[in-house]
Design an enzyme around this catalytic site. Structure first.
Site, PDB file in Angstrom:
ATOM      1  N   GLU A  51      38.963  33.493  39.661  1.00 28.43           N
ATOM      2  CA  GLU A  51      40.084  34.388  39.388  1.00 28.43           C
ATOM      3  C   GLU A  51      41.138  34.283  40.485  1.00 28.43           C
ATOM      4  OE1 GLU A  51      40.846  39.084  38.317  1.00 28.43           O
ATOM      5  OE2 GLU A  51      39.613  38.614  40.050  1.00 28.43           O
ATOM      6  N   LYS A 142      45.535  39.385  32.547  1.00 27.16           N
ATOM      7  CA  LYS A 142      44.513  40.426  32.722  1.00 27.16           C
ATOM      8  C   LYS A 142      45.011  41.760  32.174  1.00 27.16           C
ATOM      9  CE  LYS A 142      41.341  42.122  36.300  1.00 27.16           C
ATOM     10  NZ  LYS A 142      40.968  41.965  37.728  1.00 27.16           N
ATOM     11  N   CYS A 176      37.416  38.833  35.774  1.00 32.13           N
ATOM     12  CA  CYS A 176      36.784  39.839  36.625  1.00 32.13           C
ATOM     13  C   CYS A 176      36.299  41.059  35.828  1.00 32.13           C
ATOM     14  CB  CYS A 176      37.770  40.223  37.731  1.00 32.13           C
ATOM     15  SG  CYS A 176      37.028  40.970  39.194  1.00 32.13           S
TER      16      CYS A 176
END
Length: 323
Positions: A51, A142, A176
């Site tokens: 990430e 994200k 994540c």
């Protein structure tokens, strides 16, 4: 097994557990390129990076009072971060795409994106998929930055909730703590995902439990790839270096990259404090074996009772109606 012979139902994957050249886009790209070349020469068919690897995770926020409002110090760090972020429209990933094509290898990589279609000034933690022809097929921003991340990253949208065909596999990925979001996972399951990619900034604490859980829930392979970040990776050319180095712990990201089988059992237990490529071969038939008794969006689902609705429109503040 002869590693040079890859069967049609198998996929050879490389987990790139590396540190960025922190907050330096150009030098980190060079490091990523070296990994793609190494994986390509080893006949890998997929390589995954952690990430926010390009140009790095914003570790400074939590150790330099990042929540201080209107701080000149924080503004300068943000500007440096933005200047080293990725603008796909400007060709920042072109070299990676060319290498993917040259070595016939697919790439998943975490980037910090500064997209022009959101004005070109805000930052997004994005996961990019480049296929083996060198084409960018999805950019997943994200959905919900976590805790201190919200001070530097903007919330994304559903456009990147997509899967891709890779030999017999259907591959998708999340960033994540998105991997803890059950509806985001379900969106990918519903697209036929059977190889789930979870990328992390670097912590065995994050990968050890969730990797096996997702595998067992989805009856899919799960590859978790984490970065590394050590105090020694902080270079003196970064704005505010002295304050960062004074407060930084010795290790901020210790890796923890791993692979779980569709049964939830380990194929590769979390690897800690080791930099480089980790190469494994996975067998698609194991997906079919585990789906025999449980398939979360197939024979073990009840869409007549519960169903998920997903908005995959790429969000923008202005819709222009040009005539």
């Amino acid at each position: 097994m002869n590693e040079s012979v890859i069967k049609g139902n198998e996929l050879k994957v490389a987990l790139a557990q590396i540190a960025p050249v922190w907050l330096n886009k150009g030098k980190t790209i060079e490091k990523i390129k070296s990994c793609i070349i190494e994986a390509g020469k080893s006949n890998c068919e997929l390589i995954v990076f952690g990430e926010a690897l390009l140009p790095g995770y914003p570790f400074w926020v939590s150790i330099t009072n990042g929540s201080e409002f209107d701080s000149t110090y924080q503004k300068k760090l943000f500007a440096h971060y933005a200047n080293n972020s990725v603008q796909i429209e400007n060709g920042d990933l072109d070299e990676l795409c060319s290498l993917a094509k040259e070595y016939n290898i697919a790439v998943y990589s975490g980037i910090i994106e500064r997209p022009k279609n959101r004005g070109g000034h805000s930052l997004y933690c994005s996961l990019v998929y480049i296929d083996a022809t060198g084409s960018i097929k999805s950019v997943h921003r994200k959905l919900q930055p976590t805790y201190e991340e919200r001070l530097v990253w903007s919330p994304g949208d559903g456009n990147g909730l997509q899967t891709h065909n890779l030999k017999k596999f259907t591959v998708g990925g999340l960033n994540c703590w998105e991997n803890w979001m059950p509806l985001s996972r379900t969106a990918l399951y519903g697209l036929g995902e059977n190889l789930h990619i979870a990328v992390w900034p670097g912590s065995e604490y994050n990968t050890r439990d969730i990797t096996r859980f997702i595998a067992r829930e989805s009856r899919s392979f799960v590859i978790s790839v984490s970065g590394l970040m050590r105090k020694s990776d902080i270079t003196s050319d970064i704005p505010g270096f002295e304050r960062i180095i004074e407060n930084a712990p010795k290790v901020m990201g210790n890796g923890g990259s791993c692979i779980a089988a569709p049964s939830g059992e380990w194929i590769l237990e979390p690897v800690v404090d080791k930099e480089g490529l980790i190469i494994q071969t996975i067998d698609f038939d194991r997906v079919l074996e585990e789906r025999q008794n449980f398939d979360p969006v197939g024979h073990y689902s009840r869409p007549d009772i519960t169903k998920l609705s997903v908005n995959r429109e790429r969000q923008a503040i202005v819709d222009f109606n040009d005539f």
